[in-house]
Write an enzyme that holds these catalytic residues in place. Structure first.
Site, mmCIF file in Angstrom:
data_model
loop_
_atom_site.group_PDB
_atom_site.id
_atom_site.type_symbol
_atom_site.label_atom_id
_atom_site.label_comp_id
_atom_site.label_asym_id
_atom_site.label_seq_id
_atom_site.Cartn_x
_atom_site.Cartn_y
_atom_site.Cartn_z
ATOM 1 N N SER A 171 0.841 -1.200 0.000
ATOM 2 C CA SER A 171 0.000 0.000 0.000
ATOM 3 C C SER A 171 0.868 1.238 0.000
ATOM 4 O O SER A 171 2.030 1.213 0.417
ATOM 5 C CB SER A 171 -0.887 0.019 1.253
ATOM 6 N N ASP A 172 0.298 2.341 -0.481
ATOM 7 C CA ASP A 172 0.909 3.623 -0.184
ATOM 8 C C ASP A 172 0.767 3.833 1.322
ATOM 9 O O ASP A 172 -0.048 3.187 1.988
ATOM 10 C CB ASP A 172 0.223 4.744 -0.970
ATOM 11 N N TRP A 173 1.560 4.753 1.861
ATOM 12 C CA TRP A 173 1.637 4.917 3.310
ATOM 13 C C TRP A 173 0.341 5.503 3.860
ATOM 14 O O TRP A 173 0.032 6.672 3.678
ATOM 15 C CB TRP A 173 2.828 5.797 3.650
ATOM 16 N N GLY A 174 -0.450 4.625 4.516
ATOM 17 C CA GLY A 174 -1.732 5.051 5.061
ATOM 18 C C GLY A 174 -2.901 4.828 4.139
ATOM 19 O O GLY A 174 -3.985 5.363 4.372
#
Length: 818
Positions: free
Chosen positions: A229-232
Site C-alpha cells: 500500500s501507499d503509506w496510510g
C-alpha cells in the site's frame, strides 16, 4: 524446504504479521524460522533513506546524504531509455551500499492536469512514453538485485483529497490511459513490487480493489511480485488481503495484523489468501536477503547478496550532471543561445544562485553537492549577478528590481532565472494556477523593455504560462534538474552541450484551455474523468487548439532533416523506415517520433498517438536510416465490450517528426483485421467524443460512456461518515466544523518533509483511521470513534466526554493537552 512448506510452519498470527510493516520502512522478520526483514526507502530520483533511529517518523529521523538526480518530469524530457536505465543502475548500487533492499519508485501516474502538485515526480501525459521509460528504469534497478515499487496503482492523478476521492472513469479510458504504462512495466520488466494508490476507482479503494489488484494485475497481466500500500492507504485490512494487497505500510501498531488474524479464525477470510500474500512477500525477501531454510544443503543466497558495494558520491554527481544535460529543453531561441564568452552577461534572479532542483515531499533528497548555474557559468565567462527577486517572493522589492533592470540595460545579454517555489507545487496539495509568482513575471517584463537580448531559464516541475514569451529572445526549460543541474545548465547556455530535450507534456496557453478544466480536482466524493481518452496532446489536437509549446517539442543548436519514409506492413507488425540527417554545423541529438492515427473509424479516437521514438546522436552531415517497429497494440483500442484490445480494419496514418505538431513525413498503412464483434457505442450516442469538445460533456453522455449512472459527487445532509472519511469531508457538520478549526490551528508551526502546507493537508485530508494507526497511541481508536460519533451527531454527551478526556474540548473549541 519449499516456500509453501515454510509458510506451513507458521501460525496464523505469524502470517498475519507479515501483512504489515513493523515500522515505516521495514517488513517483519521471524527469527524462529530464520526469516529476515527487508528495508525500503523513498525514491525515485535519489535514495531517501532515513537515518537509523527508534523514531522513524519523517521529521524525527532525518535522512542520509545522497545524490539527487533530475526529477521524473525532467528525466522524461530526455526521451532516452538509456538515461532511465543508467539512473536505475546507479540508484541500485547506492541502495546496496546503504543496506536498502527496495526503492519506492518509479512514479508513473499520467499527468491528467498540469495542476497536479506531484507532476514533477511523474513521467508524462502519454502512457506509451511513460511505459517505455519506466520499463528501462525498472530493469536498470533490478539488474543489481534491488527491488522497485512502481507507483501509484492506479489513477492517482491529483493530490487534493487523494486519500478519500474516487475517480470515476470509463473502462476504455482506464485501460488505454491510466493502466497502460503499468501494464507495459509489468509485462516488460517484471517489477518486484507495485504500490497501490490512496484513491478509489469507481467507488472501490485501490487497496481493496480485487478487479485492479487480482483480476487485471495477476490474472490478465501475469504479475508475480507483491503489492504494497501507499503509506496510510489501508482501509479494512482483511478485505485488502482478499483483494490482493499483500503488504500494508507503514505499521498500524499491530491492529491490521490482528484484524487479519481474527478474520481467518472466524472464517471471513480464506487462509489460502493470507498464505498467498505471505508467499508473494517472502519470495522477494529470499531474493534480497536469503532465507536459510529454503537453501538447506547449499550456501544461502548468491554472492551478489553478500557483497556490500561502495559508491562514490562524487562519481554519481557526475552521472547526475550528464543525465541533466539530456533533460533540458530549448523552448525558444532567436539567436542569443549559445552565449558568447566575450559578451557582457548578467544573471538575474535568486534561482541563479540558489537553484530549485527537486520537488517537495517524500522524494526530497538531502543532496550531496548542489551546483548553481551562476557558479558553473563563471567557469566559462565573467558573469555579473543581481538578485532581482527572491525564490519565494510574491511581490517585487522595488530596490532589487531597479538594480536588476539597470544591470540588464548595461549588459549585452540578461539571463533571468525564474521558477516555482516549493509551496507552489508539492506532494500533498495541488497548484492553484499555472502562473509563475507575480514578482517574476513583472521583473521579466521590465527587463524585456530595456534589453531585447533576454534569455529565461526556468526551474519548475510542471508547465507554466509565459506572458512575456513574445518579448524574450530565448527560453531554456531546465525543469527540476537535480543537484548537478546548475552545471548542466551553464554548459548548455555556453554551447558546451547541445540541448536535446523534448517536452513530455504539453504547455497550454492558459489554464482554461486544459481538457479537465471543468472536472479538476472534483467534488467531495468523486472526480469525474469526463474528458475520457483525450488527455494532454490528444485533447489539444482533437479540438485544434493552439498551445504554448506542444508535446515532443524541443530545439537544438543544429538542424535535422527527415526523408525517404517507407512503411512495410508485415503479418504481425508494421515497420516504419526513414532517414534522419544532421544538416547543421554541430553535433547533436534528435528524438524522432512516430505517431499513429485513424481518421475514420467506428470508435472515437485521438487524432494521433505516440507509438514509437528513438533518440539518435549525429555528427554534422551524418545521415542514418532509422527503423521503428509498431506491433498490433500500436493500432489498437480497448473494447470494453470485448474485454480485450481490438485492431479496427482500415487505413491508419503514420506520421514521423520532431514533435506532435512538427511532422515531417506522412504515410498510410491499411490493416485487414476482423475488428472485434462487440460495438458499444455509435457516434450519435457519444457525439461530443466523436465530433465535439470532450472538456464539456453532458451528464447523459458521460453516463452513456460509463455504461452506468454517474455516482453521487457530494455528501447528502445527514449522510453517515466512517473512519475512512477525512476532516475535509466532515467540516460542515456541527462538531466537524469546530474540530476542523482546532486541527487547522494546531498545524501552525509544524512541517512535514519541510512543507507547512503539506503538513496541514496531510492532517485535514487523511482518512481519520490514520489518526490512531499513525499516532503511536497519542490518539486512541476509542477517541477517533468518539469523534466520528460526534460528526455523525450520535451519543453526543458520551462522546464529548471521551474526546474531552483526550484533550479535545469541542464545546470551547480548543485543545487542553499538547
Amino acid at each position: 524446504m519449499t516456500l509453501k512448506e515454510l509458510i506451513g510452519q507458521m501460525t496464523v498470527a505469524e502470517k498475519a504479521k507479515f501483512t504489515e510493516g513493523i515500522n515505516a520502512w521495514e517488513t517483519p522478520a521471524l527469527e524462529r524460522l530464520g526469516i529476515p526483514s527487508v528495508r525500503v526507502a523513498d525514491g525515485p530520483h535519489g535514495v531517501r533513506k532515513q537515518n537509523d533511529t527508534e523514531d522513524t517518523t519523517p521529521e524525527a529521523a532525518g535522512t542520509v546524504t545522497s545524490v539527487c538526480f533530475p526529477s521524473a518530469s525532467a528525466l522524461a524530457a530526455s526521451f532516452n531509455r538509456g538515461v532511465f536505465a543508467t539512473l536505475g543502475e546507479t540508484l541500485a548500487k547506492e541502495c546496496k551500499a546503504l543496506d536498502v533492499d527496495m526503492i519506492l519508485g518509479p512514479a508513473i501516474n499520467i499527468k491528467r492536469s498540469p495542476l497536479c502538485g506531484r507532476n514533477f515526480e511523474y513521467v508524462s501525459e502519454d502512457p506509451y512514453l511513460t511505459g517505455e521509460l519506466a520499463t528501462a528504469y525498472v530493469k536498470g534497478v533490478q539488474r543489481h538485485n534491488v527491488g522497485v515499487s512502481v507507483k501509484h496503482f492506479a489513477a492517482n492523478n491529483q493530490e487534493k483529497r487523494r486519500m478519500t476521492i474516487s475517480a470515476v472513469i470509463d473502462e476504455r479510458t482506464l485501460r488505454e490511459i491510466y493502466l497502460s504504462a503499468f501494464e507495459a512495466v509489468v509485462k516488460g520488466a517484471d517489477p518486484d513490487s507495485l504500490m497501490c494508490s490512496y484513491n478509489g476507482i469507481n467507488g472501490v479503494f485501490s487497496s481493496q480493489n480485487k478487479k485492479l489488484l487480482t483480476d487485471i494485475l495477476r490474472d490478465e497481466w501475469g504479475y508475480k511480485g507483491f503489492v504494497m500500500s501507499d503509506w496510510g492507504a489501508v482501509h479494512e485490512r482483511p478485505l485488502g488481503v482478499a483483494a490482493g494487497l499483500d503488504l500494508g505500510m507503514p505499521s498500524s501498531g499491530g491492529k491490521d495484523a490482528k484484524d487479519v488474524e481474527e478474520a481467518v479464525l472466524n472464517g471471513t477470510l480464506d487462509e489460502s489468501l493470507l498464505d498467498a500474500a505471505v508467499e508473494n512477500i517472502l519470495k522477494k525477501v529470499d531474493k534480497y536477503k536469503g532465507i536459510p531454510l529454503l537453501h538447506e544443503g547449499e550456501e544461502a543466497g548468491d554472492q551478489a547478496r553478500k557483497i556490500k558495494p561502495q559508491f562514490n558520491r562524487s562519481d554519481d554527481h557526475k552521472i547526475a550532471r550528464k543525465i541533466a544535460s539530456e533533460c533540458m529543453v530549448l523552448l525558444k531561441n532567436e539567436g542569443m543561445l549559445p552565449l558568447s564568452t566575450s559578451e557582457k552577461i548578467v544573471f538575474i534572479g535568486e534561482y541563479a544562485k540558489k537553484p530549485r532542483f527537486q520537488g517537495a515531499g517524500s522524494s526530497h533528497i538531502e543532496a550531496f553537492r548542489i551546483s548553481s548555474p551562476l557558479a558553473a557559468a563563471r567557469h566559462f565567462a565573467d558573469v555579473r549577478y543581481k538578485k532581482g527577486f527572491g525564490v519565494n517572493d510574491e511581490k517585487l522589492d522595488e530596490k532589487l528590481a531597479d538594480e536588476a533592470v539597470l544591470a540588464a540595460r548595461k549588459a549585452s545579454v540578461a539571463v533571468v532565472f525564474a521558477g516555482l517555489p516549493d509551496e507552489y507545487e508539492s506532494e500533498g496539495f495541488d497548484r492553484d494556477g499555472l502562473n509563475l509568482p507575480e514578482a517574476q513575471n513583472e521583473l521579466i517584463a521590465r527587463i524585456c523593455r530595456v534589453q531585447p537580448n533576454t534569455v529565461v531559464c526556468l526551474q519548475n516541475g510542471s508547465p507554466v504560462t509565459m506572458p512575456w514569451i513574445n518579448d524574450v529572445n530565448a527560453v531554456l526549460e531546465c525543469y527540476l534538474a537535480g543537484e548537478a543541474g546548475g552545471e548542466a545548465c551553464a554548459k548548455i547556455l555556453f554551447g558546451k552541450t547541445n540541448p536535446s530535450g523534448k517536452l513530455a507534456e504539453t504547455f497550454p496557453l492558459k489554464l482554461s484551455d486544459t481538457p479537465c478544466r471543468e472536472n479538476f480536482p472534483g467534488r467531495a466524493k468523486t472526480v469525474e474523468y469526463r474528458e475520457a481518452i483525450f488527455v494532454g496532446y490528444r485533447y489539444y489536437d482533437k479540438v485544434s487548439m493552439n498551445v504554448l509549446f506542444p508535446f515532443g517539442h524541443g530545439l537544438s543548436y543544429t538542424n535535422f532533416s527527415y526523408s525517404d519514409l517507407r512503411i512495410n506492413n508485415k503479418v504481425d507488425e508494421v515497420e516504419v523506415n526513414f532517414k534522419l540527417k544532421n544538416s547543421g554545423s554541430c553535433s547533436g541529438a534528435e528524438v524522432a517520433q512516430v505517431y499513429v492515427g485513424k481518421p475514420v473509424g467506428q470508435v472515437h479516437r485521438a487524432v494521433r498517438e505516440l507509438k514509437g521514438f528513438e533518440k539518435i546522436y549525429l555528427e554534422p552531415g551524418e545521415e542514418r536510416e532509422i527503423t521503428i517497429t509498431l506491433d498490433k497494440r500500436a493500432f489498437s483500442y480497448y473494447s470494453a465490450g470485448e474485454g480485450d484490445w481490438v485492431v479496427e480494419p482500415g487505413s491508419y496514418h503514420i506520421s514521423v517528426g520532431s514533435s506532435s505538431r512538427d511532422l515531417r513525413l506522412r504515410g498510410v498503412v491499411t490493416l485487414d483485421t476482423n475488428g472485434g464483434s462487440v460495438k458499444l457505442h455509435k457516434a450519435d450516442e457519444l457525439p461530443t467524443y466523436f465530433f465535439g469538445d470532450p472538456a464539456v460533456v453532458s451528464d447523459e453522455e458521460f453516463a452513456t460512456l460509463l455504461c452506468a449512472p454517474i455516482p453521487e459527487a457530494d455528501y447528502k445532509p445527514g449522510e453517515k461518515f466512517t473512519l475512512f472519511n477525512s476532516l475535509e469531508d466532515v467540516k460542515n457538520t456541527r462538531f466537524g466544523r469546530v474540530f476542523y478549526r482546532i486541527a487547522k490551528l494546531a498545524c501552525k508551526g509544524h512541517t512535514l518533509l519541510g512543507s507547512k502546507k503539506m503538513f496541514e493537508t496531510n492532517v485535514l485530508e487523511t482518512q481519520m483511521r490514520n489518526y490512531f494507526t499513525w499516532s503511536g497511541g497519542r490518539v486512541t481508536e476509542d477517541t477517533a470513534k468518539a469523534l466520528l460519533g460526534l460528526f455523525n451527531n450520535e451519543d453526543i454527551e458520551k462522546n464529548l466526554k471521551i474526546v474531552a478526556s483526550a484533550g479535545i474540548d469541542l464545546v470551547k473549541g480548543r485543545l487542553t493537552k499538547k
